[in-house]
Design a protein around this motif. Structure first.
Motif, PDB file in Angstrom:
ATOM      1  N   SER A 126      -2.579  -3.609   5.405  1.00  0.00           N
ATOM      2  CA  SER A 126      -1.888  -4.599   4.566  1.00  0.00           C
ATOM      3  C   SER A 126      -1.304  -3.978   3.310  1.00  0.00           C
ATOM      4  CB  SER A 126      -2.862  -5.711   4.158  1.00  0.00           C
ATOM      5  OG  SER A 126      -3.873  -5.177   3.338  1.00  0.00           O
ATOM      6  N   LEU A 127      -0.334  -4.708   2.780  1.00  0.00           N
ATOM      7  CA  LEU A 127       0.261  -4.360   1.493  1.00  0.00           C
ATOM      8  C   LEU A 127       0.210  -5.623   0.640  1.00  0.00           C
ATOM      9  CD1 LEU A 127       1.825  -2.038   0.025  1.00  0.00           C
ATOM     10  CD2 LEU A 127       3.910  -3.254   0.681  1.00  0.00           C
ATOM     11  N   ALA A 128      -0.406  -5.523  -0.546  1.00  0.00           N
ATOM     12  CA  ALA A 128      -0.535  -6.705  -1.412  1.00  0.00           C
ATOM     13  C   ALA A 128       0.099  -6.414  -2.764  1.00  0.00           C
ATOM     14  CB  ALA A 128      -2.007  -7.064  -1.589  1.00  0.00           C
ATOM     15  N   GLY A 129       0.959  -7.319  -3.199  1.00  0.00           N
ATOM     16  CA  GLY A 129       1.575  -7.127  -4.501  1.00  0.00           C
ATOM     17  C   GLY A 129       2.910  -7.818  -4.585  1.00  0.00           C
ATOM     18  N   PRO A 130       3.674  -7.639  -5.635  1.00  0.00           N
ATOM     19  CA  PRO A 130       3.298  -6.808  -6.789  1.00  0.00           C
ATOM     20  C   PRO A 130       2.239  -7.486  -7.650  1.00  0.00           C
ATOM     21  CG  PRO A 130       5.403  -7.895  -7.215  1.00  0.00           C
ATOM     22  CD  PRO A 130       4.990  -8.283  -5.827  1.00  0.00           C
ATOM     23  N   LYS A 131       1.320  -6.646  -8.172  1.00  0.00           N
ATOM     24  CA  LYS A 131       0.280  -7.160  -9.047  1.00  0.00           C
ATOM     25  C   LYS A 131       0.318  -6.392 -10.361  1.00  0.00           C
ATOM     26  CE  LYS A 131      -2.864  -8.408  -5.282  1.00  0.00           C
ATOM     27  NZ  LYS A 131      -2.622  -9.835  -5.200  1.00  0.00           N
ATOM     28  N   ARG A 132       0.029  -7.118 -11.431  1.00  0.00           N
ATOM     29  CA  ARG A 132      -0.026  -6.463 -12.740  1.00  0.00           C
ATOM     30  C   ARG A 132      -1.409  -5.846 -12.930  1.00  0.00           C
ATOM     31  NH1 ARG A 132       4.180  -7.125 -15.771  1.00  0.00           N
ATOM     32  NH2 ARG A 132       5.627  -8.811 -15.263  1.00  0.00           N
ATOM     33  N   THR A 133      -1.437  -4.577 -13.298  1.00  0.00           N
ATOM     34  CA  THR A 133      -2.715  -3.926 -13.566  1.00  0.00           C
ATOM     35  C   THR A 133      -2.591  -3.187 -14.893  1.00  0.00           C
ATOM     36  OG1 THR A 133      -2.277  -1.713 -12.666  1.00  0.00           O
ATOM     37  CG2 THR A 133      -2.837  -3.450 -11.072  1.00  0.00           C
ATOM     38  N   ALA A 134      -3.721  -2.715 -15.397  1.00  0.00           N
ATOM     39  CA  ALA A 134      -3.708  -1.994 -16.673  1.00  0.00           C
ATOM     40  C   ALA A 134      -2.868  -0.723 -16.578  1.00  0.00           C
ATOM     41  CB  ALA A 134      -5.134  -1.646 -17.080  1.00  0.00           C
TER      42      ALA A 134
END
Ligand code: ZN
Length: 304
Positions: A126-134
Protein backbone atom coordinates in the motif's frame (compact mmCIF):
# COMPACT_ATOMS: atom_id res chain seq x y z
CA UNK A 1 0.63 27.43 -2.73
CA UNK A 2 -0.23 28.77 -6.19
CA UNK A 3 -3.13 27.36 -8.21
CA UNK A 4 -0.57 25.90 -10.61
CA UNK A 5 1.31 24.28 -7.72
CA UNK A 6 -1.92 22.81 -6.35
CA UNK A 7 -2.78 21.37 -9.77
CA UNK A 8 0.70 19.80 -10.00
CA UNK A 9 0.29 18.28 -6.53
CA UNK A 10 -3.06 16.84 -7.53
CA UNK A 11 -1.64 15.35 -10.74
CA UNK A 12 1.30 13.84 -8.83
CA UNK A 13 -1.06 12.35 -6.25
CA UNK A 14 -3.29 10.85 -8.96
CA UNK A 15 -0.22 9.35 -10.66
CA UNK A 16 0.97 7.82 -7.39
CA UNK A 17 -2.44 6.40 -6.50
CA UNK A 18 -2.78 4.80 -9.93
CA UNK A 19 0.76 3.41 -9.83
CA UNK A 20 0.26 2.01 -6.30
CA UNK A 21 -2.91 0.21 -7.42
CA UNK A 22 -1.09 -1.21 -10.44
CA UNK A 23 1.91 -2.43 -8.41
CA UNK A 24 -0.28 -3.93 -5.70
CA UNK A 25 -2.23 -5.82 -8.37
CA UNK A 26 1.00 -7.54 -9.45
CA UNK A 27 0.81 -9.56 -6.25
CA UNK A 28 3.89 -11.40 -5.12
CA UNK A 29 6.76 -10.94 -7.57
CA UNK A 30 9.58 -13.50 -7.24
CA UNK A 31 13.16 -12.25 -7.23
CA UNK A 32 16.35 -14.06 -8.18
CA UNK A 33 17.68 -16.71 -5.78
CA UNK A 34 20.39 -15.56 -3.36
CA UNK A 35 23.87 -15.28 -4.89
CA UNK A 36 25.23 -17.54 -2.17
CA UNK A 37 23.75 -20.40 -0.23
CA UNK A 38 23.39 -20.03 3.53
CA UNK A 39 26.95 -20.53 4.74
CA UNK A 40 29.00 -20.77 7.92
CA UNK A 41 31.40 -17.86 7.31
CA UNK A 42 28.51 -15.38 7.01
CA UNK A 43 26.81 -16.84 10.07
CA UNK A 44 30.07 -16.59 12.02
CA UNK A 45 30.55 -12.93 11.05
CA UNK A 46 26.96 -12.15 12.03
CA UNK A 47 27.19 -13.87 15.41
CA UNK A 48 30.43 -12.04 16.09
CA UNK A 49 28.97 -8.65 15.11
CA UNK A 50 25.86 -9.23 17.22
CA UNK A 51 27.72 -10.71 20.17
CA UNK A 52 25.53 -13.82 19.96
CA UNK A 53 27.38 -16.70 21.61
CA UNK A 54 24.73 -19.41 21.16
CA UNK A 55 26.80 -22.37 19.85
CA UNK A 56 23.83 -24.13 18.26
CA UNK A 57 23.81 -22.03 15.10
CA UNK A 58 27.21 -23.20 13.91
CA UNK A 59 27.14 -26.67 15.45
CA UNK A 60 23.77 -27.47 13.86
CA UNK A 61 24.22 -25.44 10.67
CA UNK A 62 21.33 -23.05 11.32
CA UNK A 63 21.16 -19.40 10.34
CA UNK A 64 19.94 -16.89 12.94
CA UNK A 65 16.42 -15.97 11.79
CA UNK A 66 17.16 -12.24 11.85
CA UNK A 67 19.72 -12.90 9.08
CA UNK A 68 16.99 -13.64 6.53
CA UNK A 69 17.50 -10.40 4.65
CA UNK A 70 21.27 -10.86 4.64
CA UNK A 71 21.22 -13.71 2.15
CA UNK A 72 19.43 -11.79 -0.57
CA UNK A 73 20.75 -8.28 0.00
CA UNK A 74 21.14 -6.59 -3.37
CA UNK A 75 24.74 -5.73 -4.14
CA UNK A 76 25.94 -2.31 -5.12
CA UNK A 77 25.85 -3.22 -8.81
CA UNK A 78 23.32 -6.01 -8.82
CA UNK A 79 19.71 -5.37 -8.20
CA UNK A 80 16.72 -7.43 -9.25
CA UNK A 81 13.69 -5.30 -9.96
CA UNK A 82 10.85 -5.44 -7.43
CA UNK A 83 7.33 -3.99 -7.60
CA UNK A 84 8.45 -1.33 -5.11
CA UNK A 85 11.07 0.26 -7.39
CA UNK A 86 8.68 2.24 -9.59
CA UNK A 87 6.87 3.59 -6.54
CA UNK A 88 10.07 4.89 -4.96
CA UNK A 89 11.33 6.32 -8.26
CA UNK A 90 8.05 8.15 -8.84
CA UNK A 91 8.06 9.51 -5.29
CA UNK A 92 11.63 10.77 -5.85
CA UNK A 93 10.61 12.38 -9.14
CA UNK A 94 7.87 14.29 -7.34
CA UNK A 95 10.23 15.67 -4.72
CA UNK A 96 9.62 13.08 -1.99
CA UNK A 97 13.33 12.36 -1.85
CA UNK A 98 13.73 11.91 1.90
CA UNK A 99 13.44 8.40 3.28
CA UNK A 100 13.11 6.98 6.76
CA UNK A 101 12.11 3.44 7.70
CA UNK A 102 9.19 3.46 10.13
CA UNK A 103 8.21 -0.21 10.53
CA UNK A 104 10.00 -3.51 10.16
CA UNK A 105 8.07 -6.56 11.37
CA UNK A 106 9.60 -9.97 10.79
CA UNK A 107 7.89 -13.33 11.05
CA UNK A 108 9.96 -16.52 11.22
CA UNK A 109 8.62 -19.87 10.00
CA UNK A 110 11.70 -22.05 10.29
CA UNK A 111 15.49 -21.84 10.39
CA UNK A 112 17.34 -21.48 7.12
CA UNK A 113 19.96 -24.23 6.95
CA UNK A 114 23.51 -24.15 5.70
CA UNK A 115 23.47 -25.08 2.01
CA UNK A 116 19.98 -23.74 1.30
CA UNK A 117 19.65 -20.98 -1.23
CA UNK A 118 16.89 -18.56 -0.29
CA UNK A 119 14.57 -16.98 -2.82
CA UNK A 120 12.96 -13.62 -1.99
CA UNK A 121 9.65 -12.45 -3.36
CA UNK A 122 8.18 -9.02 -2.91
CA UNK A 123 4.60 -7.90 -2.69
CA UNK A 124 3.80 -4.21 -2.75
CA UNK A 125 1.02 -3.64 -0.26
CA UNK A 126 0.00 0.00 0.00
CA UNK A 127 0.77 3.66 -0.38
CA UNK A 128 -0.77 6.07 2.15
CA UNK A 129 -0.63 9.82 1.93
CA UNK A 130 0.07 12.59 1.51
CA UNK A 131 0.48 12.99 5.26
CA UNK A 132 2.03 15.83 7.19
CA UNK A 133 4.89 14.74 9.43
CA UNK A 134 7.55 16.53 11.44
CA UNK A 135 10.04 15.70 8.67
CA UNK A 136 7.86 17.09 5.92
CA UNK A 137 4.90 15.99 3.84
CA UNK A 138 5.17 12.44 2.58
CA UNK A 139 3.78 9.02 1.70
CA UNK A 140 4.07 5.79 3.64
CA UNK A 141 4.92 2.88 1.33
CA UNK A 142 4.49 -0.65 2.67
CA UNK A 143 5.70 -3.90 1.16
CA UNK A 144 6.23 -7.47 2.27
CA UNK A 145 9.20 -9.66 1.42
CA UNK A 146 8.91 -13.42 1.83
CA UNK A 147 11.93 -15.69 1.82
CA UNK A 148 11.51 -19.30 0.81
CA UNK A 149 13.76 -22.23 0.09
CA UNK A 150 14.17 -23.15 -3.55
CA UNK A 151 11.64 -25.90 -2.90
CA UNK A 152 9.15 -23.19 -1.93
CA UNK A 153 9.11 -23.70 1.84
CA UNK A 154 8.56 -20.38 3.64
CA UNK A 155 11.42 -19.32 5.90
CA UNK A 156 10.61 -15.77 6.95
CA UNK A 157 8.56 -12.71 6.09
CA UNK A 158 9.22 -9.05 6.59
CA UNK A 159 6.78 -6.19 6.46
CA UNK A 160 8.72 -3.04 5.64
CA UNK A 161 7.31 0.47 5.70
CA UNK A 162 9.10 3.66 4.79
CA UNK A 163 8.09 7.28 4.89
CA UNK A 164 9.18 9.03 1.69
CA UNK A 165 9.01 12.73 2.47
CA UNK A 166 9.63 16.04 0.82
CA UNK A 167 12.35 17.57 2.98
CA UNK A 168 11.41 20.94 4.42
CA UNK A 169 13.65 23.38 2.65
CA UNK A 170 15.07 26.29 4.54
CA UNK A 171 15.98 29.26 2.45
CA UNK A 172 19.47 30.72 2.57
CA UNK A 173 19.51 33.49 5.18
CA UNK A 174 19.40 36.94 3.59
CA UNK A 175 22.93 38.33 4.06
CA UNK A 176 22.03 41.87 5.11
CA UNK A 177 20.12 41.33 8.32
CA UNK A 178 18.91 44.24 10.39
CA UNK A 179 19.85 44.42 14.05
CA UNK A 180 16.72 43.32 15.88
CA UNK A 181 16.66 44.31 19.55
CA UNK A 182 14.17 45.15 22.28
CA UNK A 183 13.67 48.62 20.75
CA UNK A 184 13.03 47.42 17.19
CA UNK A 185 11.51 43.92 17.51
CA UNK A 186 7.93 45.32 17.19
CA UNK A 187 8.84 46.87 13.82
CA UNK A 188 10.16 43.61 12.32
CA UNK A 189 7.29 41.59 13.77
CA UNK A 190 4.99 44.11 12.06
CA UNK A 191 6.76 43.65 8.73
CA UNK A 192 6.23 39.88 9.01
CA UNK A 193 2.54 40.54 9.67
CA UNK A 194 2.30 42.92 6.70
CA UNK A 195 2.06 46.04 8.86
CA UNK A 196 4.13 49.18 8.90
CA UNK A 197 4.45 49.88 12.63
CA UNK A 198 5.65 53.26 13.80
CA UNK A 199 6.79 53.78 17.34
CA UNK A 200 4.74 56.21 19.44
CA UNK A 201 5.22 57.77 22.83
CA UNK A 202 2.77 56.20 25.26
CA UNK A 203 2.57 59.47 27.18
CA UNK A 204 2.48 62.35 24.69
CA UNK A 205 1.60 60.32 21.59
CA UNK A 206 4.38 61.67 19.38
CA UNK A 207 5.48 59.29 16.60
CA UNK A 208 9.15 58.63 15.98
CA UNK A 209 11.17 56.63 13.50
CA UNK A 210 13.64 54.98 13.68
CA UNK A 211 12.54 53.48 16.99
CA UNK A 212 14.45 54.45 20.09
CA UNK A 213 14.33 54.03 23.85
CA UNK A 214 13.03 57.49 24.79
CA UNK A 215 10.64 60.18 23.53
CA UNK A 216 12.61 63.18 22.19
CA UNK A 217 9.71 65.52 23.11
CA UNK A 218 8.72 64.55 26.65
CA UNK A 219 11.57 62.17 27.57
CA UNK A 220 9.16 59.42 28.49
CA UNK A 221 10.46 55.87 28.18
CA UNK A 222 6.91 54.49 27.82
CA UNK A 223 6.57 53.21 24.30
CA UNK A 224 3.77 52.05 22.07
CA UNK A 225 3.21 51.93 18.33
CA UNK A 226 0.65 52.72 15.67
CA UNK A 227 0.04 50.93 12.38
CA UNK A 228 0.72 53.33 9.51
CA UNK A 229 -1.56 53.51 6.48
CA UNK A 230 1.20 52.13 4.26
CA UNK A 231 1.09 55.18 2.00
CA UNK A 232 4.07 57.41 1.35
CA UNK A 233 5.78 59.77 -1.06
CA UNK A 234 9.39 59.98 -2.17
CA UNK A 235 11.19 62.69 -0.19
CA UNK A 236 14.64 61.82 -1.53
CA UNK A 237 16.35 58.87 -3.15
CA UNK A 238 19.60 57.43 -4.49
CA UNK A 239 20.15 54.89 -7.26
CA UNK A 240 22.74 52.40 -6.13
CA UNK A 241 24.93 51.07 -8.98
CA UNK A 242 28.20 50.14 -7.28
CA UNK A 243 29.48 48.29 -5.36
CA UNK A 244 27.53 45.04 -5.68
CA UNK A 245 25.41 44.24 -2.61
CA UNK A 246 24.94 40.62 -1.56
CA UNK A 247 21.35 39.48 -2.02
CA UNK A 248 20.36 42.42 -4.26
CA UNK A 249 20.62 43.11 -7.98
CA UNK A 250 22.01 46.47 -9.01
CA UNK A 251 20.91 49.08 -9.83
CA UNK A 252 18.36 49.51 -7.04
CA UNK A 253 16.71 52.51 -5.46
CA UNK A 254 16.88 53.46 -1.80
CA UNK A 255 14.49 56.22 -0.83
CA UNK A 256 13.62 58.37 2.13
CA UNK A 257 9.84 58.12 2.22
CA UNK A 258 7.54 60.73 3.77
CA UNK A 259 4.64 59.09 5.58
CA UNK A 260 1.35 60.99 5.95
CA UNK A 261 1.59 60.08 9.65
CA UNK A 262 4.43 62.61 9.90
CA UNK A 263 7.66 60.58 10.04
CA UNK A 264 10.14 59.51 7.37
CA UNK A 265 11.40 56.01 6.75
CA UNK A 266 14.17 54.57 4.57
CA UNK A 267 13.35 51.75 2.19
CA UNK A 268 13.98 50.26 -1.23
CA UNK A 269 11.68 51.12 -4.11
CA UNK A 270 10.72 48.02 -6.12
CA UNK A 271 8.40 47.07 -8.98
CA UNK A 272 9.40 50.24 -10.83
CA UNK A 273 12.07 51.00 -13.47
CA UNK A 274 14.89 52.92 -11.81
CA UNK A 275 14.59 55.85 -14.25
CA UNK A 276 10.91 56.38 -13.39
CA UNK A 277 11.54 57.11 -9.72
CA UNK A 278 11.17 60.80 -8.85
CA UNK A 279 10.73 63.14 -5.92
CA UNK A 280 7.10 63.32 -4.79
CA UNK A 281 6.17 59.98 -6.35
CA UNK A 282 3.27 58.24 -4.57
CA UNK A 283 4.17 54.92 -2.98
CA UNK A 284 2.57 52.10 -1.09
CA UNK A 285 4.33 49.75 1.29
CA UNK A 286 4.95 46.19 0.14
CA UNK A 287 6.38 43.37 2.23
CA UNK A 288 9.11 41.11 0.86
CA UNK A 289 9.96 37.82 2.50
CA UNK A 290 13.77 37.66 2.28
CA UNK A 291 14.29 34.33 4.06
CA UNK A 292 12.48 32.08 6.55
CA UNK A 293 12.55 34.75 9.25
CA UNK A 294 13.08 38.17 7.74
CA UNK A 295 10.49 40.29 5.96
CA UNK A 296 11.56 43.72 4.74
CA UNK A 297 9.08 46.52 4.12
CA UNK A 298 9.73 48.07 0.71
CA UNK A 299 7.93 50.56 -1.47
CA UNK A 300 6.20 50.23 -4.82
CA UNK A 301 4.50 52.85 -7.03
CA UNK A 302 0.94 53.48 -5.86
CA UNK A 303 -1.62 52.82 -8.57
CA UNK A 304 -3.85 55.84 -8.90
ZN1 ZN B 1 6.42 61.75 24.54
Amino acid sequence: MTAEGAAQEEAAHAELVALAAKQAALGEVPGAPAADAVNEPMIRHWLDAMGDTNPRYLSEGLAPPAMSQVWTMPGRHRRDPTPVDDILTTLDANGFTGVVATNCDQTYHRYARVGERLVPSTRFESLAGPKRTALGEGYFATWIVTWRTQEGKPVAEMLFRVLKFRPVRRREPYPLRPAVNADTAFFWAGARAGELRIQSCADCGELRHPPGPMCPSCRSANRSHVVASGEGTVYSFVVHHRPPVPGLETPFVVAVVDLPEGVRIVGNIVDCPVEEVGIGMSLRATYRSMDDELTLPMWAPRET
